[in-house]
Design a protein around this motif. Sequence first.
Motif, PDB file in Angstrom:
ATOM      1  N   ARG A  32       0.423  -1.515   0.163  1.00 17.52           N
ATOM      2  CA  ARG A  32      -0.027   0.062   0.145  1.00 17.52           C
ATOM      3  C   ARG A  32       1.072   1.137   0.213  1.00 17.52           C
ATOM      4  O   ARG A  32       1.616   1.054   0.887  1.00 17.52           O
ATOM      5  N   THR A  62      -3.392  -8.561   9.881  1.00 23.07           N
ATOM      6  CA  THR A  62      -3.278  -8.949  11.103  1.00 23.07           C
ATOM      7  C   THR A  62      -3.472  -8.398  12.755  1.00 23.07           C
ATOM      8  O   THR A  62      -3.012  -9.234  13.500  1.00 23.07           O
ATOM      9  N   TYR A 125     -10.283 -12.969  12.609  1.00 25.42           N
ATOM     10  CA  TYR A 125      -9.186 -13.394  12.025  1.00 25.42           C
ATOM     11  C   TYR A 125      -8.836 -14.899  11.521  1.00 25.42           C
ATOM     12  O   TYR A 125      -8.381 -15.058  10.329  1.00 25.42           O
ATOM     13  N   LYS A 129      -8.363 -16.237   7.581  1.00 20.35           N
ATOM     14  CA  LYS A 129      -7.852 -16.625   6.547  1.00 20.35           C
ATOM     15  C   LYS A 129      -7.889 -17.804   6.474  1.00 20.35           C
ATOM     16  O   LYS A 129      -7.036 -18.321   5.322  1.00 20.35           O
TER      17      LYS A 129
HETATM   18  N1  LIG Z   1       2.363 -12.013  12.938  1.00 16.11           N
HETATM   19  C1  LIG Z   1       1.606 -13.169  13.266  1.00 16.11           C
HETATM   20  O1  LIG Z   1       2.140 -13.699  14.663  1.00 16.11           O
HETATM   21  C2  LIG Z   1       1.540 -14.466  12.184  1.00 16.11           C
HETATM   22  C3  LIG Z   1       0.865 -15.580  12.966  1.00 16.11           C
HETATM   23  C4  LIG Z   1       0.429 -16.622  11.762  1.00 16.11           C
HETATM   24  C5  LIG Z   1      -0.085 -15.882  10.315  1.00 16.11           C
HETATM   25  N2  LIG Z   1       0.999 -15.103  10.137  1.00 16.11           N
HETATM   26  C6  LIG Z   1       0.766 -14.470   8.285  1.00 16.11           C
HETATM   27  O2  LIG Z   1       2.038 -14.569   8.037  1.00 16.11           O
HETATM   28  C7  LIG Z   1       1.767 -13.331   7.117  1.00 16.11           C
HETATM   29  C8  LIG Z   1       3.147 -12.067   7.556  1.00 16.11           C
HETATM   30  O3  LIG Z   1       2.926 -11.493   8.648  1.00 16.11           O
HETATM   31  P1  LIG Z   1       3.213 -10.632   8.892  1.00 16.11           P
HETATM   32  O4  LIG Z   1       3.600 -10.715  10.915  1.00 16.11           O
HETATM   33  O5  LIG Z   1       4.479 -10.098   8.340  1.00 16.11           O
HETATM   34  O6  LIG Z   1       2.463  -9.701   9.062  1.00 16.11           O
HETATM   35  P2  LIG Z   1       2.165  -7.764   9.436  1.00 16.11           P
HETATM   36  O7  LIG Z   1       3.812  -7.429   9.309  1.00 16.11           O
HETATM   37  O8  LIG Z   1       1.641  -7.265  10.073  1.00 16.11           O
HETATM   38  O9  LIG Z   1       2.637  -7.139   8.001  1.00 16.11           O
HETATM   39  C9  LIG Z   1       1.188  -7.186   6.966  1.00 16.11           C
HETATM   40  C10 LIG Z   1       1.677  -6.436   6.251  1.00 16.11           C
HETATM   41  O10 LIG Z   1       0.420  -6.252   4.916  1.00 16.11           O
HETATM   42  C11 LIG Z   1       0.040  -5.564   4.570  1.00 16.11           C
HETATM   43  N3  LIG Z   1      -1.333  -4.968   3.746  1.00 16.11           N
HETATM   44  C12 LIG Z   1      -2.537  -4.680   4.941  1.00 16.11           C
HETATM   45  N4  LIG Z   1      -3.413  -4.698   4.036  1.00 16.11           N
HETATM   46  C13 LIG Z   1      -3.334  -4.759   2.754  1.00 16.11           C
HETATM   47  C14 LIG Z   1      -3.719  -4.153   2.172  1.00 16.11           C
HETATM   48  N5  LIG Z   1      -4.930  -4.854   1.480  1.00 16.11           N
HETATM   49  N6  LIG Z   1      -3.501  -4.336   0.280  1.00 16.11           N
HETATM   50  C15 LIG Z   1      -1.336  -5.070   0.558  1.00 16.11           C
HETATM   51  N7  LIG Z   1      -1.172  -4.902   1.562  1.00 16.11           N
HETATM   52  C16 LIG Z   1      -1.822  -4.579   3.027  1.00 16.11           C
HETATM   53  C17 LIG Z   1       0.568  -4.102   5.490  1.00 16.11           C
HETATM   54  O11 LIG Z   1       0.714  -3.280   4.926  1.00 16.11           O
HETATM   55  P3  LIG Z   1       0.802  -1.742   5.876  1.00 16.11           P
HETATM   56  O12 LIG Z   1       2.038  -1.350   6.272  1.00 16.11           O
HETATM   57  O13 LIG Z   1       0.127  -0.567   4.208  1.00 16.11           O
HETATM   58  O14 LIG Z   1      -0.002  -1.821   6.877  1.00 16.11           O
HETATM   59  C18 LIG Z   1       1.897  -4.467   6.556  1.00 16.11           C
HETATM   60  O15 LIG Z   1       2.909  -4.693   5.762  1.00 16.11           O
HETATM   61  C19 LIG Z   1       0.141 -12.900   7.128  1.00 16.11           C
HETATM   62  O16 LIG Z   1      -0.665 -13.525   6.517  1.00 16.11           O
HETATM   63  C20 LIG Z   1      -0.259 -13.331   8.201  1.00 16.11           C
HETATM   64  O17 LIG Z   1      -1.343 -13.553   8.121  1.00 16.11           O
HETATM   65  C21 LIG Z   1       0.990 -14.051  11.044  1.00 16.11           C
END
Ligand SMILES: NC(=O)c1ccc[n+]([C@@H]2O[C@H](COP(=O)([O-])OP(=O)(O)OC[C@H]3O[C@@H](n4cnc5c(N)ncnc54)[C@H](OP(=O)(O)O)[C@@H]3O)[C@@H](O)[C@H]2O)c1
Length: 299
Positions: A32, A62, A125, A129
Amino acid sequence: MKLLVIGRNGQLARGIVENADRFGVQVISAGRPDTDVTDRNSVEATVAREQFDAVVNAAAYTAVDKAESEPSVAQAVNAIGAEHVARACAANSIPIIHISTDYVFDGSKDSPYREDDQTGPINAYGRSKLEGEQRVADACARHVILRTAWVHSPWGGNFVKTMLRLAAERPAVGVVGDQQGSPTYAPHLAEAVLAIARRAIADPAGMPWGIYHAVGMGETSWFGVAREIFRCAREHGLPAAEVTAITTAEYPTPARRPANSRLNCDRLRQSFGLGLPDWRVGVQDCVARLAQSAGNRLA
Ligand SMILES: NC(=O)c1ccc[n+]([C@@H]2O[C@H](COP(=O)([O-])OP(=O)(O)OC[C@H]3O[C@@H](n4cnc5c(N)ncnc54)[C@H](OP(=O)(O)O)[C@@H]3O)[C@@H](O)[C@H]2O)c1
């Protein structure tokens, strides 16, 4: 090999960018405001912009607790947005690596979850997912869906950074001790993603597409993670707090969490020869990097 990573400011996306060179992969990251997964046109334009060999969808909503009060926003990003990315991949005849979560399970199993165990999310959430997984699989046959859990890194908001912040504010913290899982260091997960992407690009015909679990090796509770964080913090001269274990019931949150978040990663090992390092190695590296950047700020 040219990889497009969507969700550029996220923990995993940054880990992928940081490690790409070592895997001989050129990474272009998008996010974004220009690439918003809820906007099909922007996704299609980004995926078609260059000749990419594969796409990683690391974008996600998330905010687990906030999702309870805005489930349609979570669904727009995690389900419909994921489908937009998968459709664009299919249209360009390239594979997608999509990231999902342990929260697709209800946590009632008494051993680590396998990929084909019954799903049953207990929060908004997790439901968004799970729907995303299904939409991705339906839209793009050449998919790898990687379920991970308890992700942390030197970037963005996460449990490690929260604990270190709390330790600077108070001498003792109570941390939930009755949820089991495997902390996953984003750079370690990124290495697995890069290895899978490389294989998908080099050998699409021999690629075992499907769902995989990928978390740090070993298991613990949030209480166990906190203890390790503060052990490392003391080593680096950062503030540390005394930790006591509390129950989930003593720490109510808007979203329910599964008591068992453990994921069995045998399939990842058997199919790709991949296993993530022990979760403690990830926590140690994360705290060391945060200590270094704190030191640099003070210097
Ligand atoms: N974090 C955890 O503990 C955890 C656990 C299990 C699974 N996961 C999965 O692992 C993956 C990576 O997680 P992460 O921890 O790296 O996530 P994160 O740090 O929260 O980053 C998510 C990114 O997605 C972007 N985003 C949100 N809405 C969007 C949209 N409409 N279009 C484009 N980008 C968008 C955000 O952008 P902005 O910077 O613009 O907000 C952010 O940079 C995800 O699929 C998550 O569901 C995470």
